[in-house]
Motif scaffolding. Structure first.
Motif, mmCIF file in Angstrom:
data_model
loop_
_atom_site.group_PDB
_atom_site.id
_atom_site.type_symbol
_atom_site.label_atom_id
_atom_site.label_comp_id
_atom_site.label_asym_id
_atom_site.label_seq_id
_atom_site.Cartn_x
_atom_site.Cartn_y
_atom_site.Cartn_z
ATOM 1 N N UNK A 349 0.833 -1.210 0.000
ATOM 2 C CA UNK A 349 0.000 0.000 0.000
ATOM 3 C C UNK A 349 0.866 1.257 0.000
ATOM 4 N N UNK A 350 1.975 1.218 0.718
ATOM 5 C CA UNK A 350 2.849 2.396 0.769
ATOM 6 C C UNK A 350 3.587 2.626 -0.545
ATOM 7 N N UNK A 352 2.940 1.532 -3.551
ATOM 8 C CA UNK A 352 2.136 1.623 -4.773
ATOM 9 C C UNK A 352 0.970 2.598 -4.640
ATOM 10 N N UNK A 353 1.092 3.548 -3.711
ATOM 11 C CA UNK A 353 -0.027 4.445 -3.448
ATOM 12 C C UNK A 353 -0.364 5.353 -4.633
ATOM 13 N N UNK A 354 0.582 5.547 -5.548
ATOM 14 C CA UNK A 354 0.326 6.407 -6.699
ATOM 15 C C UNK A 354 -0.159 5.627 -7.920
ATOM 16 N N UNK A 355 -0.273 4.303 -7.795
ATOM 17 C CA UNK A 355 -0.830 3.510 -8.883
ATOM 18 C C UNK A 355 -2.328 3.774 -9.001
ATOM 19 N N UNK A 356 -2.923 3.516 -10.179
ATOM 20 C CA UNK A 356 -4.380 3.696 -10.294
ATOM 21 C C UNK A 356 -5.123 2.854 -9.259
ATOM 22 N N UNK A 393 -7.068 -0.433 6.948
ATOM 23 C CA UNK A 393 -6.367 0.673 7.603
ATOM 24 C C UNK A 393 -5.227 1.194 6.734
ATOM 25 N N UNK A 394 -4.421 0.264 6.192
ATOM 26 C CA UNK A 394 -3.261 0.670 5.391
ATOM 27 C C UNK A 394 -3.690 1.370 4.103
ATOM 28 N N UNK A 395 -4.705 0.823 3.460
ATOM 29 C CA UNK A 395 -5.146 1.414 2.187
ATOM 30 C C UNK A 395 -5.687 2.823 2.413
ATOM 31 N N UNK A 396 -6.470 2.988 3.466
ATOM 32 C CA UNK A 396 -7.005 4.322 3.779
ATOM 33 C C UNK A 396 -5.877 5.305 4.072
ATOM 34 N N UNK A 397 -4.914 4.848 4.840
ATOM 35 C CA UNK A 397 -3.809 5.736 5.232
ATOM 36 C C UNK A 397 -3.008 6.212 4.028
ATOM 37 N N UNK A 398 -2.636 5.259 3.144
ATOM 38 C CA UNK A 398 -1.742 5.643 2.049
ATOM 39 C C UNK A 398 -2.480 6.263 0.876
ATOM 40 N N UNK A 399 -3.759 5.939 0.701
ATOM 41 C CA UNK A 399 -4.528 6.674 -0.298
ATOM 42 C C UNK A 399 -4.730 8.120 0.152
#
Length: 431
Positions: A349-350, A352-356, A393-399
């Motif tokens: 998640x960290x 690749x946060x800028x991937x689509x 949690x991780x996806x929300x944080x890094x998005x």
């Protein structure tokens, strides 16, 4: 679909092995022809990395018939040279690293062909308690067999043994000695010798191993099963079990195995002789990682089980009470495996946060499905739920780092998840 010619050859080998259990096969090499290699190519993993020569499956397939014919010609005239094996390292739970070899594509094809021949013979010899790298057998079958044996044989103690660096330390002379008990075809034996002695490329250096069989090829798991069939399985069935006072069992998956004994005295005897047996064949039982654990069926009136726990195939096994109040054997994801999975998901998640978002969703869903498919067994739902919540949690944080505020609130993220629904935990295996 398997070629009829190849199926007939393998079926005939199995029949001969079954009817003549003491026979030593001396003429096998002629069975490998272009059709046999084509079947081996079909079974080869097309997604695996290329070897040191850089040849990919797509490149090889552009002229497949000619390439297989040339490989068959070099194999039959004895001019085939085993190419170098590319070595990579993967992390283990204890912080160390495990070496993995990546053979060249032609090596994978020829290894697969030889493994098919050996498998047709040895599948008749292998015992039912051996589960690793065998057709129609899986790690979940081994886990189920372990639990069933604990009940059926009334296990009092469990011997959880660990072979130190098994694939890296198998002596080559012992491998050839054991193979010749059943296979003594000169061309096949020379070919296996070439693979065992093949140079290993690591960064800018090349070295030639004096022992071991590199993990990663098709032939290595077969050699490991044959080696341990002789060193452990036959020894246990023919020499150990008849001498024990009480009941016992063995469950083995490749080089991971568990021994169960009804009597604690039998377990203590086994703990003494086991290291000596493996030392005889150039292997070492790890003194710190191997232990004998009390694992007796508790009384239904007991408030605590009084037993220990042990790890096998990624799960921690322990006694616990069911919803009905009965003592049952439960399995949960090993703490180190759980921590590693959660750490890898966080890093994905960290990094690749800028991937689509669509690509991130696809990858995260695939990773979760993979975890659910293996770890989704009874009594392990809570561990899967922790992983699921961790991914959210991780996806929300890094998005959130992609937004102007650098943060996404939970209300907004819940609406986001209504569109991009991550797969929820589920029990996939009733073992």
């Amino acid at each position: 679909m398997r070629s009829p010619t190849v199926s007939l050859k393998l079926r005939q080998l199995r029949v001969q092995a079954r009817e003549h259990p003491e026979r030593v096969f001396t003429t096998l090499h002629h069975l490998i022809d272009v059709d046999f290699l084509r079947e081996a190519y079909r079974l080869t993993n097309k997604q695996a990395s290329a070897g040191v020569d850089g040849v990919t499956v797509a490149q090889y397939a552009t002229n497949l018939d000619a390439n297989l014919a040339d490989l068959c010609h070099r194999y039959r005239e004895g001019s085939y040279v085993a190419p170098f094996v590319k070595r990579v390292w993967i992390d283990k739970e204890d912080g160390s690293q495990r070496p993995i070899g990546i053979p060249a594509l032609e090596d994978k094809i020829l290894q697969r062909a030889v493994a098919m021949l050996l498998g047709a013979i040895y599948e008749i010899d292998f015992y039912d308690f051996s589960y690793g790298f065998r057709e129609k057998r899986s790690a979940h079958d081994a886990i189920k067999a372990l639990r069933d044996n604990c009940f059926r044989e009334k296990a009092g103690v469990i011997i959880d043994a660990d072979i130190s660096k098994f694939f890296d330390t198998m002596p080559h002379d012992r491998i050839r000695e054991i193979l010749r008990l059943r296979i003594n075809d000169g061309k096949i034996m020379r070919l296996i010798g070439k693979w065992l002695r093949a140079g290993v490329v690591e960064k800018d250096s090349i070295h030639y191993p004096a022992c071991g069989s590199p993990q990663g090829g098709s032939i290595s798991p077969m050699i490991a099963n044959i080696f341990l069939h002789h060193v452990l399985d036959e020894w246990y069935v023919k020499q150990v079990r008849p001498r024990l006072a009480g009941r016992s069992f063995l469950v083995r998956f490749a080089d991971d195995f568990v021994l169960g004994c009804e009597s604690e005295a039998d377990g203590a005897r086994l703990m003494k002789v086991l290291p000596k047996r493996f030392e005889k064949y150039g292997l070492r039982i790890h003194p710190d990682k191997s232990k004998m654990i009390r694992f007796k069926w508790p009384s239904k009136f007991s408030a605590k089980s009084g037993n220990g726990t042990f790890d096998f195939l990624g799960f921690t096994h322990f006694w616990g009470k069911s919803r009905n109040g009965n003592w049952v054997i439960k399995r949960q994801t090993m703490r180190k495996r759980q921590a590693r999975a959660m750490r890898n998901l966080h890093l994905y998640c960290r990094n690749n946060r800028h991937e689509p978002v669509k690509e991130q969703y696809r990858q995260l869903s695939a990773k979760l499905h993979g975890l659910y498919n293996y770890y989704g067994i009874r009594c392990n739902y809570r561990a899967l739920w922790m992983v699921y919540q961790h991914v959210r949690d991780c996806w929300r944080r890094w998005l959130g780092r992609r937004t102007r505020d650098g943060y996404i609130g939970w209300d907004k993220f819940e609406r986001f998840l209504e569109v991009w629904k991550l797969p929820r935990p589920r029990i996939t295996k009733m073992v």
